[in-house]
Structure formats: C-alpha cells, structure tokens
Scaffold this motif. Structure first.
Motif, short mmCIF file in Angstrom:
data_model
loop_
_atom_site.label_atom_id
_atom_site.label_comp_id
_atom_site.label_asym_id
_atom_site.label_seq_id
_atom_site.Cartn_x
_atom_site.Cartn_y
_atom_site.Cartn_z
N SER A 1 -61.46 73.25 37.87
CA SER A 1 -62.02 74.38 38.60
C SER A 1 -61.46 75.70 38.07
O SER A 1 -62.19 76.70 38.01
CB SER A 1 -61.72 74.24 40.09
OG SER A 1 -62.27 73.05 40.60
N THR A 2 -60.19 75.71 37.69
CA THR A 2 -59.59 76.91 37.11
C THR A 2 -60.27 77.29 35.81
O THR A 2 -60.58 78.47 35.56
CB THR A 2 -58.08 76.70 36.87
OG1 THR A 2 -57.45 76.39 38.10
CG2 THR A 2 -57.45 77.94 36.26
N ASN B 1 -58.27 70.68 40.23
CA ASN B 1 -57.79 72.06 40.26
C ASN B 1 -57.84 72.69 38.87
O ASN B 1 -58.25 73.83 38.69
CB ASN B 1 -56.36 72.11 40.79
CG ASN B 1 -56.27 71.78 42.26
OD1 ASN B 1 -56.94 70.88 42.73
ND2 ASN B 1 -55.45 72.50 42.99
N PHE C 1 -63.67 78.73 36.57
CA PHE C 1 -63.54 80.09 37.10
C PHE C 1 -63.29 81.09 35.98
O PHE C 1 -63.92 82.15 35.92
CB PHE C 1 -62.42 80.15 38.14
CG PHE C 1 -62.16 81.52 38.67
CD1 PHE C 1 -63.02 82.11 39.58
CD2 PHE C 1 -61.04 82.24 38.25
CE1 PHE C 1 -62.79 83.39 40.07
CE2 PHE C 1 -60.79 83.51 38.73
CZ PHE C 1 -61.66 84.09 39.65
N THR D 1 -66.43 81.63 33.99
CA THR D 1 -67.36 82.52 34.68
C THR D 1 -66.93 83.97 34.56
O THR D 1 -67.77 84.87 34.37
CB THR D 1 -67.45 82.12 36.17
OG1 THR D 1 -67.82 80.75 36.28
CG2 THR D 1 -68.48 82.97 36.90
N ASP E 1 -73.59 76.86 38.48
CA ASP E 1 -73.03 76.69 39.82
C ASP E 1 -73.82 75.74 40.71
O ASP E 1 -73.29 75.27 41.72
CB ASP E 1 -72.93 78.05 40.53
CG ASP E 1 -71.90 78.95 39.89
OD1 ASP E 1 -71.06 78.44 39.13
OD2 ASP E 1 -71.93 80.17 40.14
N ILE F 1 -59.15 80.55 45.81
CA ILE F 1 -59.26 80.30 44.37
C ILE F 1 -57.88 80.40 43.71
O ILE F 1 -57.49 79.54 42.90
CB ILE F 1 -60.24 81.28 43.73
CG1 ILE F 1 -61.65 81.09 44.30
CG2 ILE F 1 -60.28 81.09 42.21
CD1 ILE F 1 -62.67 82.08 43.80
N PHE F 2 -57.13 81.44 44.07
CA PHE F 2 -55.79 81.60 43.50
C PHE F 2 -54.85 80.49 43.96
O PHE F 2 -53.98 80.05 43.22
CB PHE F 2 -55.23 82.97 43.85
CG PHE F 2 -55.94 84.11 43.17
CD1 PHE F 2 -56.28 84.03 41.83
CD2 PHE F 2 -56.29 85.25 43.87
CE1 PHE F 2 -56.95 85.07 41.19
CE2 PHE F 2 -56.95 86.30 43.24
CZ PHE F 2 -57.28 86.20 41.90
N LEU G 1 -55.79 77.41 44.61
CA LEU G 1 -56.20 76.27 43.79
C LEU G 1 -55.65 76.39 42.37
O LEU G 1 -55.13 75.41 41.81
CB LEU G 1 -57.72 76.19 43.79
CG LEU G 1 -58.42 75.10 42.98
CD1 LEU G 1 -59.70 74.68 43.69
CD2 LEU G 1 -58.76 75.57 41.58
N MET G 2 -55.74 77.58 41.79
CA MET G 2 -55.24 77.80 40.43
C MET G 2 -53.72 77.61 40.38
O MET G 2 -53.18 77.05 39.41
CB MET G 2 -55.62 79.20 39.96
CG MET G 2 -57.12 79.42 39.80
SD MET G 2 -57.56 81.15 39.46
CE MET G 2 -56.84 81.37 37.85
N TYR H 1 -60.73 85.63 47.49
CA TYR H 1 -60.11 85.06 46.30
C TYR H 1 -58.84 84.27 46.59
O TYR H 1 -58.35 83.56 45.70
CB TYR H 1 -59.80 86.17 45.29
CG TYR H 1 -61.01 86.66 44.55
CD1 TYR H 1 -61.47 85.99 43.41
CD2 TYR H 1 -61.71 87.77 44.98
CE1 TYR H 1 -62.59 86.43 42.73
CE2 TYR H 1 -62.84 88.22 44.31
CZ TYR H 1 -63.27 87.54 43.19
OH TYR H 1 -64.39 87.98 42.52
N SER I 1 -52.76 74.03 40.21
CA SER I 1 -53.18 73.31 39.00
C SER I 1 -52.04 73.20 37.99
O SER I 1 -52.14 72.41 37.04
CB SER I 1 -54.37 74.04 38.35
OG SER I 1 -53.98 75.28 37.81
#
Length: 267
Positions: free
Chosen positions: A236-237, A233, A240, A243, A200, A23-24, A26-27, A20, A30
């Motif tokens: 994508s956030t 970003n 995520f 999801t 996805d 992902i974090f 990237l978040m 993760y 953002s």
C-alpha cells in the motif's frame, strides 16, 4: 481578517491530518520488524523484500498497470470525441440530455455498475478476465474524460476556429492545429483521472474479474480477508507513492503543455 485567515489555514491543516493520518500510520508500520501494527520493534525492509519476491503479486501489478494505461488511453480518445460531439450540439435540451446520460456512470453506485457489467458480459458471452475488466474500466472512465475536456472546449472562443477556416484550413487542420492544442490540459487531466480511477477501482473490478486474472485492489482485499500482513502495508505504501508521483507528473506536464498552447493561441 488576519485571524480568520489563520483559522482557515488551521482548519485545512486539521482536515489534511485527519485524512492522511491512517496512511502515514500504515506507512510507518510497513518498516516494523514485528508482525503486528501494535508495537514498533525495529526498522526493517523485509516486508518490501517480500513484496518484490512475490512473483504472482508482480504479475498482478503488471496486469493493473496495463489495464490502467490501456483504459486511460482508449477512454481519453473516446472522451475527447464525445466532448467534441456534445459541444457541437446547439440545442439546449438535447445537449442537457447527453450530459445527463454521460453523468449516469459517474453518479451511479459502483456495486450497481459492476453487477450490470457482470450480467451484460455473461449474456453476450464475454469471458470474465482481462477483456471484461478493460471494457468496464473504459466504460466508467469515458464520462470522466468528457467532464474534464468539455469545460476547456466551452472556454475556447469559436472565433479561433472560424479564423482558421477563413485562412483556408481544412476541418482536420482546425482540429489538430487549433482545437486539440487548446484543450491539451483538459486531455491530460482526463487521461490522468482515468488512469487513477482504473488503478483505484475495486467494486466494479471485483464483479468482472474471472479466475486466473486479478488486479491489485482485488488482490489486496483477498489477502486482507485472511489476516492483516505487514507486506500489505508495504504494498500500500508503494501504491501511495506511485500515485503521488503520478500527481506530480501531471502537475509538471500540465504546466509545460499550458504555456506553449497559450502562446500558440495568442499568435
């Protein structure tokens, strides 16, 4: 024993951190007012505003959701029918052959599946776009639903259906009042898995998408090729978080469905 349990927990925490962390990361960026992911300047929501101000992107989001919902619903219906058919095959060899054929689209590389669908749609004259994407998503989602539903069917005792028939229930009533309520958790699991796979998927969709129609995965790839923008970003956030909401929704729906089904069967 206690030491090994702590070590196992630390290992799981480490694995999840590794999974993760990107992902974090990237978040986190953002919300960066700067234009890069190197230095965080200040907090801003401008990239999210840019996402919601992009009409074309919103249309693509709508396309993606419609494709996912339709393919999820249709593949769930077909998958349940397929699981019921496989369950009623008594001979082991034909049953194993059906299961092997069902698993082909699951284990096959996405590139081969996408290229195969592209050749098929070109040969039979289906225009690449909404229909081709929907058909391909249904095709690779049906085996997933079968895999999710079949264990619940195998778990159910045949005596439940036999008892219903002995009480005068027709085949339709046995299916609708006994079988389907029992396998509801598997049906919901199959639907949400198909929905997630559709949202996805990139490789198969990339092959069967035509001019004038796109999905989010293909659009993100196309934009990323022209340079990384922090609006990606933000997008994508949002994906995520969507999801995560789907997973939470599935968890609570599965809990609510499992309890009445178990109570009804016990009666």
């Amino acid at each position: 024993m206690k030491t090994s349990k702590i070590a196992a927990n630390l290992y799981l925490v480490l694995v999840f951190l590794i999974l993760y962390a990107p992902i974090f990361y990237l978040m986190y960026y953002s919300f960066n007012s700067g234009g890069s992911m190197v230095h965080f300047e200040s907090f801003t929501l401008d990239w999210y505003k840019e996402v919601f101000a992009d009409t074309r992107l919103l249309i693509i989001v709508l396309n993606t959701i419609v494709i996912a919902l339709l393919s999820g619903a249709i593949s769930t219906i077909l998958g349940v029918i397929g699981a019921l058919a496989v369950r009623h095959v008594r001979r082991r060899q034909p049953k194993n052959a059906l299961l092997a054929l069902n698993n082909v689209l699951i284990v096959s590389p996405d590139v081969i599946i996408g290229a195969s669908f592209l050749i098929l749609f070109t040969l039979i004259g289906i225009k690449l776009g909404f229909v081709s994407v929907l058909l391909s998503h249904i095709a690779f989602s049906v085996p997933i639903v079968v895999i999710m539903v079949l264990p619940k069917l195998e778990e159910m005792s045949p005596t439940l259906e036999d008892a219903a028939r002995d009480l005068g229930a027709s085949s339709w009533h046995v299916l609708s009042k006994v079988t389907l309520p029992y396998i509801k958790p598997g049906i919901f699991a199959g639907f949400f898995m198909a929905l997630t796979y559709s949202l996805d998927d990139f490789a198969v969709t990339f092959f069967v998408t035509g001019n004038g129609f796109s999905t989010l995965s293909v659009e993100i790839y196309s934009r990323a090729r022209h340079g990384v923008s922090l609006s990606l970003n933000a997008l994508s956030t949002l994906l995520f978080l969507f999801t995560v909401l789907l997973i939470i929704g599935y968890y609570f729906i599965n809990r609510r469905v499992s309890r009445p089904a178990a109570a009804e069967v016990s009666k």
